[in-house]
Scaffold this motif. Structure first.
Motif, PDB file in Angstrom:
ATOM      1  N   UNK A 194       0.839  -1.191   0.000  1.00 18.80           N
ATOM      2  CA  UNK A 194       0.000   0.000   0.000  1.00 18.80           C
ATOM      3  C   UNK A 194       0.877   1.245   0.000  1.00 18.80           C
ATOM      4  N   UNK A 195       0.254   2.382  -0.306  1.00 20.74           N
ATOM      5  CA  UNK A 195       0.934   3.676  -0.289  1.00 20.74           C
ATOM      6  C   UNK A 195       0.134   4.607   0.611  1.00 20.74           C
ATOM      7  N   UNK A 196       0.817   5.187   1.604  1.00 21.78           N
ATOM      8  CA  UNK A 196       0.165   6.068   2.563  1.00 21.78           C
ATOM      9  C   UNK A 196       0.585   7.511   2.282  1.00 21.78           C
ATOM     10  N   UNK A 197      -0.389   8.361   2.001  1.00 20.59           N
ATOM     11  CA  UNK A 197      -0.135   9.780   1.801  1.00 20.59           C
ATOM     12  C   UNK A 197      -0.157  10.468   3.162  1.00 20.59           C
ATOM     13  N   UNK A 198       0.895  11.236   3.435  1.00 26.81           N
ATOM     14  CA  UNK A 198       0.991  11.967   4.695  1.00 26.81           C
ATOM     15  C   UNK A 198       1.119  13.460   4.384  1.00 26.81           C
ATOM     16  N   UNK A 199       0.009  14.131   4.051  1.00 21.71           N
ATOM     17  CA  UNK A 199       0.049  15.535   3.621  1.00 21.71           C
ATOM     18  C   UNK A 199       0.001  16.500   4.808  1.00 21.71           C
ATOM     19  N   UNK A 212       3.309   6.690 -11.395  1.00 23.74           N
ATOM     20  CA  UNK A 212       4.221   6.336 -10.316  1.00 23.74           C
ATOM     21  C   UNK A 212       3.610   5.362  -9.334  1.00 23.74           C
ATOM     22  N   UNK A 213       2.356   5.588  -8.985  1.00 22.56           N
ATOM     23  CA  UNK A 213       1.675   4.669  -8.062  1.00 22.56           C
ATOM     24  C   UNK A 213       1.592   3.282  -8.686  1.00 22.56           C
ATOM     25  N   UNK A 214       1.280   3.222  -9.993  1.00 23.14           N
ATOM     26  CA  UNK A 214       1.216   1.927 -10.672  1.00 23.14           C
ATOM     27  C   UNK A 214       2.591   1.263 -10.727  1.00 23.14           C
ATOM     28  N   UNK A 215       3.639   2.056 -10.961  1.00 20.78           N
ATOM     29  CA  UNK A 215       4.991   1.504 -11.055  1.00 20.78           C
ATOM     30  C   UNK A 215       5.466   0.911  -9.737  1.00 20.78           C
ATOM     31  N   UNK A 216       4.962   1.398  -8.631  1.00 20.58           N
ATOM     32  CA  UNK A 216       5.349   0.875  -7.314  1.00 20.58           C
ATOM     33  C   UNK A 216       4.630  -0.427  -6.965  1.00 20.58           C
ATOM     34  N   UNK A 217       3.694  -0.858  -7.799  1.00 19.31           N
ATOM     35  CA  UNK A 217       2.973  -2.087  -7.513  1.00 19.31           C
ATOM     36  C   UNK A 217       2.019  -1.970  -6.342  1.00 19.31           C
ATOM     37  N   UNK A 218       1.492  -0.783  -6.143  1.00 15.90           N
ATOM     38  CA  UNK A 218       0.617  -0.516  -5.002  1.00 15.90           C
ATOM     39  C   UNK A 218      -0.784  -1.054  -5.273  1.00 15.90           C
ATOM     40  N   UNK A 251      -3.405  -0.555  -2.804  1.00 18.99           N
ATOM     41  CA  UNK A 251      -4.351   0.358  -2.175  1.00 18.99           C
ATOM     42  C   UNK A 251      -3.611   1.594  -1.679  1.00 18.99           C
ATOM     43  N   UNK A 252      -4.265   2.750  -1.810  1.00 15.16           N
ATOM     44  CA  UNK A 252      -3.716   4.003  -1.280  1.00 15.16           C
ATOM     45  C   UNK A 252      -4.562   4.476  -0.106  1.00 15.16           C
ATOM     46  N   UNK A 253      -3.884   5.052   0.888  1.00 20.95           N
ATOM     47  CA  UNK A 253      -4.541   5.588   2.072  1.00 20.95           C
ATOM     48  C   UNK A 253      -4.055   7.016   2.306  1.00 20.95           C
ATOM     49  N   UNK A 254      -4.766   7.732   3.156  1.00 24.36           N
ATOM     50  CA  UNK A 254      -4.340   9.088   3.473  1.00 24.36           C
ATOM     51  C   UNK A 254      -4.471   9.385   4.956  1.00 24.36           C
ATOM     52  N   UNK A 306     -11.528  -4.904   6.506  1.00 20.11           N
ATOM     53  CA  UNK A 306     -10.242  -4.255   6.788  1.00 20.11           C
ATOM     54  C   UNK A 306     -10.462  -2.952   7.552  1.00 20.11           C
ATOM     55  N   UNK A 307      -9.624  -2.711   8.553  1.00 18.38           N
ATOM     56  CA  UNK A 307      -9.803  -1.525   9.386  1.00 18.38           C
ATOM     57  C   UNK A 307      -9.816  -0.250   8.550  1.00 18.38           C
ATOM     58  N   UNK A 308      -9.001  -0.194   7.510  1.00 18.39           N
ATOM     59  CA  UNK A 308      -8.923   1.013   6.690  1.00 18.39           C
ATOM     60  C   UNK A 308     -10.206   1.265   5.900  1.00 18.39           C
ATOM     61  N   UNK A 309     -11.056   0.241   5.749  1.00 17.33           N
ATOM     62  CA  UNK A 309     -12.298   0.415   5.008  1.00 17.33           C
ATOM     63  C   UNK A 309     -13.513   0.421   5.935  1.00 17.33           C
ATOM     64  N   UNK A 310     -13.242   0.576   7.232  1.00 19.21           N
ATOM     65  CA  UNK A 310     -14.335   0.559   8.199  1.00 19.21           C
ATOM     66  C   UNK A 310     -15.339   1.679   7.934  1.00 19.21           C
ATOM     67  N   UNK A 311     -14.864   2.852   7.556  1.00 16.11           N
ATOM     68  CA  UNK A 311     -15.786   3.958   7.318  1.00 16.11           C
ATOM     69  C   UNK A 311     -16.662   3.695   6.099  1.00 16.11           C
TER      70      UNK A 311
END
Length: 405
Positions: A7-12, A138-144, A146-149, A298-303
């Motif tokens: 996965x890829x986590x965005x930390x903005x 880039x996200x596709x190239x990393x083999x990700x 799911x993305x989270x934020x 999955x906890x990340x999809x609880x909402x």
């Protein structure tokens, strides 16, 4: 053990923009040449520079895109033609197109125009097209998978745009961030741009960062400003999720819902990410018979699951808690039986026994086509599978591990 998903986590923490995403992807390991190669394949004349900079105490990569020549105000169809011509992964083209469609919908709603009549100015310029296509690639190239934020920082004040002075966050930016976690900032600056918001919304769909994960890399993308008050950059975290952890059980009791709507509720919960859903009767207040709904998600999809639960049922609330699970190595393989494709679920037990089960829906379809009872079809398929059991073992865990047993 079941393999971990990437996965890829965005930390903005300081906002997000298209060039910040590109810089973070480069810093994460894709490298400057990767970005230059992506840009060189696009039918746009631009100059791209990638530099190493510092934002506060943090080293980061900065990406600048300078269009060569005048830039027209493009409409959605013209932008989508450029996206479709991009020599990138098909999933990246899909992501980029979705981001631009979302931008067109939001801009159109704000200005009272159909999406296809919106003339992109800032977000239709070549630099924004590079930002969106490059970020998706880039996200596709990393083999990700799911993305989270994490919460995205938004500033306040005013900005001058094509349509005049606008309050911050810009109306389009705030609209694009609907459903995503945000955090207020005291800074009088545009921390999050429409391009950054569109990409964040499209890639993450508002999924919040998981509470536990295994980091395997991180990168910082620099913003154009370098204030003394904070490091103006975006952090991307490449991580793996352990399938045993970060799961949750959601549980709700209802006594005023017609059972005929239960199938549609189960479909909605599964579409929202539920791994398993089950129900059973319970005795509720005043002697009423009710229904208990439980779902593993999955906890990340609880909402997402909670929105589906509230939207498709009559419940007024639910309980939830973290759980872990242990699973067998497993896979799905497709075989052929009398010309019909049959998906087979295969798992490998600790004692070395290989288990296999034909997919029910495929058995039913094959039975109709062959004019045979479903049970007979399944028995014939299972006899065929029994003769190939050793091959299944190689397929699941690999021939090296299979031969070592």
């Amino acid at each position: 053990m079941e393999t971990r998903s990437r996965c890829l986590i965005f930390d903005p923490f300081s906002g997000i923009s298209g060039d910040m995403i590109l810089g973070a992807l480069v810093d994460l390991g894709l490298g400057a040449q990767w970005l230059l190669d992506v840009v060189s394949e696009l039918p746009i004349q631009v100059r791209v520079d990638v530099t190493s900079v510092k934002r506060g105490a943090l080293a980061a990569r900065a990406v600048s895109v300078e269009p060569q020549g005048s830039q027209p105000a493009r409409r959605l169809a013209e932008v989508l033609e450029i996206v479709e011509a991009a020599n990138v992964d098909p999933t990246a083209r899909t992501t980029a197109a979705a981001a631009f469609r979302r931008l067109a919908e939001v801009e159109g709603a704000l200005h009272g125009l159909p999406a296809d009549q919106v003339q992109f100015h800032e977000v239709g310029a070549s630099d924004a097209i590079i930002d969106i296509i490059g970020s998706a690639a880039g996200v596709a190239a990393l083999g990700v998978e799911t993305c989270f934020t994490r919460p995205v920082a938004i500033g306040h004040g005013w900005i001058t745009a094509q349509h005049g002075r606008l309050p911050l966050p810009a109306p389009a930016t705030l609209k694009l961030l609907e459903g995503l976690p945000v955090s207020e900032s005291d800074l009088q600056a545009e921390l999050t741009t429409p391009t950054g918001a569109a990409l964040l919304s499209t890639l993450t769909q508002g999924r919040r960062a998981p509470s536990s994960f295994v980091p395997i890399g991180s990168g910082f993308g620099a913003g154009s400003r370098d204030p003394s008050s904070h490091p103006n950059c975006l952090r991307l975290v490449l991580a793996e999720l352990d399938p045993r952890g970060d799961l949750s059980i959601l549980q709700a009791d209802v006594d005023d819902m017609s059972p005929e709507y239960l199938p549609s509720l189960l479909e909605a919960l599964q579409a929202a990410g539920a791994i398993d859903v089950w129900t059973h009767p319970v005795q509720m207040k005043k002697g009423r018979t009710g229904l208990r709904l439980e779902l593993l998600v999955p906890w990340a999809r609880r909402e997402e699951a909670s929105r589906a639960l509230f939207g498709a049922s009559t419940t007024l609330g639910f309980r939830f808690w973290h759980v872990e699970r242990e699973v067998l190595p497993r896979a799905t393989k497709t075989i052929e039986w009398r010309g019909f494709p049959i998906r087979v679920k295969v798992s490998y037990a600790p004692d070395g026994h290989v288990r296999y089960k034909p997919e029910y829906d495929d058995v039913i379809e094959a039975s109709r086509g062959a004019g045979l009872p479903p049970l007979q079809v399944r028995q014939e398929i299972e006899r065929k599978l029994a003769r190939a059991a050793e091959g299944w073992l190689d397929y699941i865990i690999g021939p090296d591990r299979a031969n070592s047993r």
